[in-house]
Structures are given as structure tokens and as C-alpha cells.
Scaffold this motif. Structure first.
Motif, short mmCIF file in Angstrom:
data_model
loop_
_atom_site.label_atom_id
_atom_site.label_comp_id
_atom_site.label_asym_id
_atom_site.label_seq_id
_atom_site.Cartn_x
_atom_site.Cartn_y
_atom_site.Cartn_z
N ASN A 53 0.81 -1.22 0.00
CA ASN A 53 0.00 0.00 0.00
C ASN A 53 0.84 1.27 0.00
OD1 ASN A 53 0.85 -0.39 2.53
ND2 ASN A 53 -1.13 -0.11 3.54
N GLU A 54 2.18 1.12 0.10
CA GLU A 54 3.06 2.28 -0.04
C GLU A 54 3.79 2.18 -1.37
OE1 GLU A 54 5.59 2.45 3.45
OE2 GLU A 54 3.96 1.49 4.53
N PHE A 55 3.12 1.73 -2.37
CA PHE A 55 3.73 1.37 -3.64
C PHE A 55 3.11 2.26 -4.71
CE2 PHE A 55 3.49 -1.33 -7.41
CZ PHE A 55 4.68 -2.01 -7.43
N PRO A 56 3.68 3.45 -4.93
CA PRO A 56 2.97 4.45 -5.74
C PRO A 56 3.03 4.23 -7.25
CG PRO A 56 5.05 5.35 -4.93
CD PRO A 56 4.94 3.96 -4.37
N VAL A 57 2.03 4.77 -7.92
CA VAL A 57 2.07 4.91 -9.38
C VAL A 57 2.49 6.35 -9.62
CG1 VAL A 57 0.72 4.88 -11.51
CG2 VAL A 57 0.22 3.21 -9.70
N ILE A 58 3.65 6.55 -10.25
CA ILE A 58 4.19 7.90 -10.42
C ILE A 58 4.15 8.33 -11.89
CG2 ILE A 58 5.72 7.62 -8.43
CD1 ILE A 58 8.05 7.55 -10.59
N SER A 59 4.37 9.60 -12.13
CA SER A 59 4.53 10.08 -13.50
C SER A 59 5.51 11.26 -13.49
CB SER A 59 3.20 10.52 -14.08
OG SER A 59 3.44 11.27 -15.27
N SER A 60 6.50 11.17 -14.36
CA SER A 60 7.43 12.29 -14.50
C SER A 60 6.82 13.35 -15.42
CB SER A 60 8.76 11.82 -15.08
OG SER A 60 9.36 10.94 -14.18
N GLU A 61 5.78 12.95 -16.14
CA GLU A 61 5.11 13.88 -17.05
C GLU A 61 4.21 14.84 -16.25
OE1 GLU A 61 5.96 13.49 -20.26
OE2 GLU A 61 4.74 15.20 -20.91
N THR A 62 3.39 14.26 -15.36
CA THR A 62 2.44 15.09 -14.60
C THR A 62 2.95 15.38 -13.17
OG1 THR A 62 1.32 13.16 -13.69
CG2 THR A 62 0.49 13.98 -15.81
N HIS A 63 4.07 14.75 -12.81
CA HIS A 63 4.67 14.85 -11.46
C HIS A 63 3.83 14.15 -10.39
CE1 HIS A 63 7.32 18.55 -12.62
NE2 HIS A 63 7.28 17.61 -13.54
N GLN A 64 2.85 13.37 -10.84
CA GLN A 64 1.98 12.64 -9.91
C GLN A 64 2.81 11.76 -8.97
OE1 GLN A 64 -0.05 9.72 -12.26
NE2 GLN A 64 -0.93 8.62 -10.53
N ASN A 65 2.60 11.93 -7.67
CA ASN A 65 3.18 11.07 -6.62
C ASN A 65 4.70 11.07 -6.54
OD1 ASN A 65 0.73 10.31 -5.66
ND2 ASN A 65 0.60 8.42 -6.85
N ILE A 66 5.37 12.03 -7.17
CA ILE A 66 6.83 12.02 -7.12
C ILE A 66 7.30 12.23 -5.67
CG2 ILE A 66 7.40 14.47 -7.61
CD1 ILE A 66 8.96 11.47 -9.43
N ASP A 67 6.48 12.97 -4.88
CA ASP A 67 6.83 13.18 -3.47
C ASP A 67 6.78 11.87 -2.68
OD1 ASP A 67 4.07 13.30 -4.10
OD2 ASP A 67 3.63 14.13 -2.12
N LEU A 68 5.99 10.90 -3.17
CA LEU A 68 5.91 9.62 -2.45
C LEU A 68 7.20 8.83 -2.59
CD1 LEU A 68 2.24 8.39 -3.05
CD2 LEU A 68 3.19 9.73 -1.16
N ILE A 69 7.93 9.07 -3.70
CA ILE A 69 9.24 8.42 -3.84
C ILE A 69 10.17 8.94 -2.75
CG2 ILE A 69 11.29 8.18 -5.33
CD1 ILE A 69 9.13 6.63 -6.54
N PHE A 70 10.10 10.25 -2.51
CA PHE A 70 10.94 10.83 -1.45
C PHE A 70 10.52 10.26 -0.09
CE2 PHE A 70 12.01 14.15 1.68
CZ PHE A 70 13.38 14.10 1.54
N ALA A 71 9.21 10.13 0.11
CA ALA A 71 8.72 9.57 1.38
C ALA A 71 9.23 8.14 1.57
CB ALA A 71 7.19 9.61 1.43
N GLU A 72 9.25 7.37 0.49
CA GLU A 72 9.75 5.99 0.57
C GLU A 72 11.25 5.97 0.86
OE1 GLU A 72 8.25 2.66 0.24
OE2 GLU A 72 6.93 4.14 1.14
N PHE A 73 11.99 6.87 0.18
CA PHE A 73 13.43 6.97 0.47
C PHE A 73 13.63 7.28 1.96
CE2 PHE A 73 15.01 8.32 -4.07
CZ PHE A 73 15.12 6.99 -4.43
#
Ligand SMILES: Nc1nc2c(ncn2[C@@H]2O[C@H](COP(=O)(O)OP(=O)(O)O)[C@@H](O)[C@H]2O)c(=O)[nH]1
Ligand SMILES: [Mg+2]
Length: 253
Positions: A222-242
């Protein structure tokens, strides 16, 4: 230093995710730099502070050893491993709090060869590490293909001995209906199990369900995001996971 690295098959979006996360971290005023460790890349969507192409020439390797693209990148990664001392010296000079590392998509270097683990272990010395394994949506259109690539990523994480999170990339390219199903898979693993049950080409239903269970329990899906570099969707969740991984690594430091 807190080091976050991107892994994943060629074309899965690592370089673009590096660029997008770097921009986001800059915007929230974090002290971050980027490092390109892909010796064969031609064009990057960001300007790296440190670029392995200044240390290792992929074209020279192709010419000198008369290798094809696959052999040449394996040979180039061996040279990257040898140059890590110098790269780390340069990193120390920057003294940044956060470092984002963009790796090549030649998974063989990480899955089977010595160079990938050497590169990561050199970086780990005195630093906390976290990986993000990007999965192209094309590679996980069915429940069993998602499980299979998660297992592959897990196996690499096991070899690299650092925490790894997973994310599906290019979310903007996924049709709504498919995106919804993928989100259901990651939010509620029961949906993943349901789809595994109805897939008729599964060699061994019991085995695949046990693998699914293992991956689900291990990876906090459930902490497994669907991201997009095009729309920036959920890119902050990658940082949260890091951050989650850096903090848990700190406990063992
Ligand atoms: N639509 C879309 N395309 C993307 C996204 N991320 C990467 N790409 C495209 O996918 C291709 C490979 O991306 P790249 O970041 O170079 O992948 P890498 O090989 O893993 O570093 C490029 O053509 C990118 O423009 C994304 O979030 N959305
Ligand atoms: Mg790349």
C-alpha cells in the motif's frame, strides 16, 4: 549523505524520475545533487553534478574491445566500479545532504555480475542508502507479470543489501480502467490474489499465490505508488519511501 538511487529495466523512466524528483526536492529547498552513473546514456533530462561519462568512455570500450552494446555496457560497468573511489571523492567535495543516483538499465550488472553490488556497497560506506525500483506499466499488465517483476526487484535488493521500494512509472500513460485495477492491486492485495486466481496461464496456482503473499507481506504494497514524470503525480511519495528506508537503515548504523 542520504543516497537515493533509481533502478529498473531500460526505458522504465529512471532518468526522468531523477530529474523530476530533483526538481521537487529543490522546490522544497532540500540540499540535493544528482549523479549520472549510466556510462552509455546519450542525452539526460537533467544536468548532473557528477557524470560518470567524465570517467568512463563507453564509445572507447566499444571500439577497443569490439563489443556489442550488451557486452560493452557490462564492461563499462566494471570500469564504473573501479572508478567509484574517485566518484565518492567528488561527492564528498559537494557535501550535499541528499544525493540522487541515476543507474543504467542493464539489469545484468545488478542481478548477476559483481559490478552493481560493488558500486552500491562503495556508495554505502558511511552513507545511508535507499533504492527505488521503477516498473514500466507495460511490464506489469497482468497480476502474474507484476509479481514476477517484484520478485526480480526483490532478488536484486537482496544482492545489493540495501532497502528497496517499488513504484510503477509513467502513470499518465495508463488507461483509467487499468490504472484503477493496478491501484486496487497495490491498495488491497486481495485483488491481486483474485486476479492471480483467474489467470489461466499460471503454471502453478498455489506457488504463484505463495509468491504473491511473500512479496505482499515483504513490500508493504500500500506504499507502492504509481508515479509520473510527465504530470509529477506522486513524485513526493518516492521521497517519502526513500526517507522511510533511510530512517530504518539509520537504526542499524
Ligand atoms: N509519458 C511519460 N513518459 C515517460 C515518463 N517517464 C519517462 N518517460 C519516457 O520514457 C522514455 C525512457 O525514459 P528514461 O527516463 O530515459 O528511462 P530510463 O532508461 O529508465 O532512464 C523516454 O522517452 C521518456 O520520455 C512518464 O512519467 N510519462
Ligand atoms: Mg536512464
Amino acid at each position: 549523505m542520504n543516497i537515493g538511487y533509481f533502478l529498473g529495466p531500460a526505458g522504465s523512466g529512471k532518468s526522468h524520475a531523477t530529474a523530476t524528483l530533483y526538481d521537487w526536492m529543490n522546490r522544497v529547498e532540500l540540499d540535493v545533487i544528482t549523479v549520472n552513473l549510466d556510462p552509455a546514456v546519450v542525452r539526460l533530462p537533467y544536468a548532473p553534478a557528477i557524470d560518470i561519462r567524465n570517467y568512463v568512455s563507453y564509445d572507447d570500450i566499444v571500439d577497443r574491445f569490439e563489443l556489442g552494446p550488451n557486452g560493452a555496457i557490462i564492461a563499462a560497468m566494471d570500469q564504473v566500479a573501479v572508478k567509484m573511489d574517485e566518484v565518492i571523492e567528488e561527492l564528498k567535495e559537494y557535501g550535499a545532504e541528499y544525493v540522487l543516483i541515476d543507474l543504467p538499465g542493464q539489469m545484468e550488472a545488478f542481478a548477476f555480475r559483481g559490478s552493481g553490488p560493488v558500486i552500491i556497497s562503495e556508495l554505502s560506506r558511511g552513507n545511508v542508502m535507499a533504492g527505488a525500483f521503477l516498473i514500466d506499466p507495460i511490464l506489469c499488465s497482468t497480476a502474474s507479470s507484476l509479481i514476477s517483476i517484484l520478485l526480480f526487484g526483490l532478488s536484486i535488493s537482496y544482492r545489493l543489501k540495501t532497502g528497496m521500494s517499488f513504484a510503477i512509472s509513467k502513470g499518465d500513460l495508463i488507461q483509467n480502467q487499468r490504472l484503477q485495477r493496478m491501484q486496487e492491486w497495490v491498495e488491497n492485495p486481495e485483488f491481486l490474489m483474485d486476479d492471480l486466481r483467474v489467470e489461466h496461464n499460471v503454471l502453478n496456482a498455489e506457488l504463484s499465490q505463495r509468491i504473491a503473499q511473500l512479496v505482499i507481506e515483504h513490500e508493504h504494497l500500500n506504499e507502492f505508488p504509481v508515479i509520473s514524470s510527465e504530470t509529477h503525480q506522486n513524485i513526493d511519495l518516492i521521497f517519502a519511501e526513500f526517507q522511510r528506508i533511510w530512517n530504518s537503515e539509520d537504526l542499524f548504523a
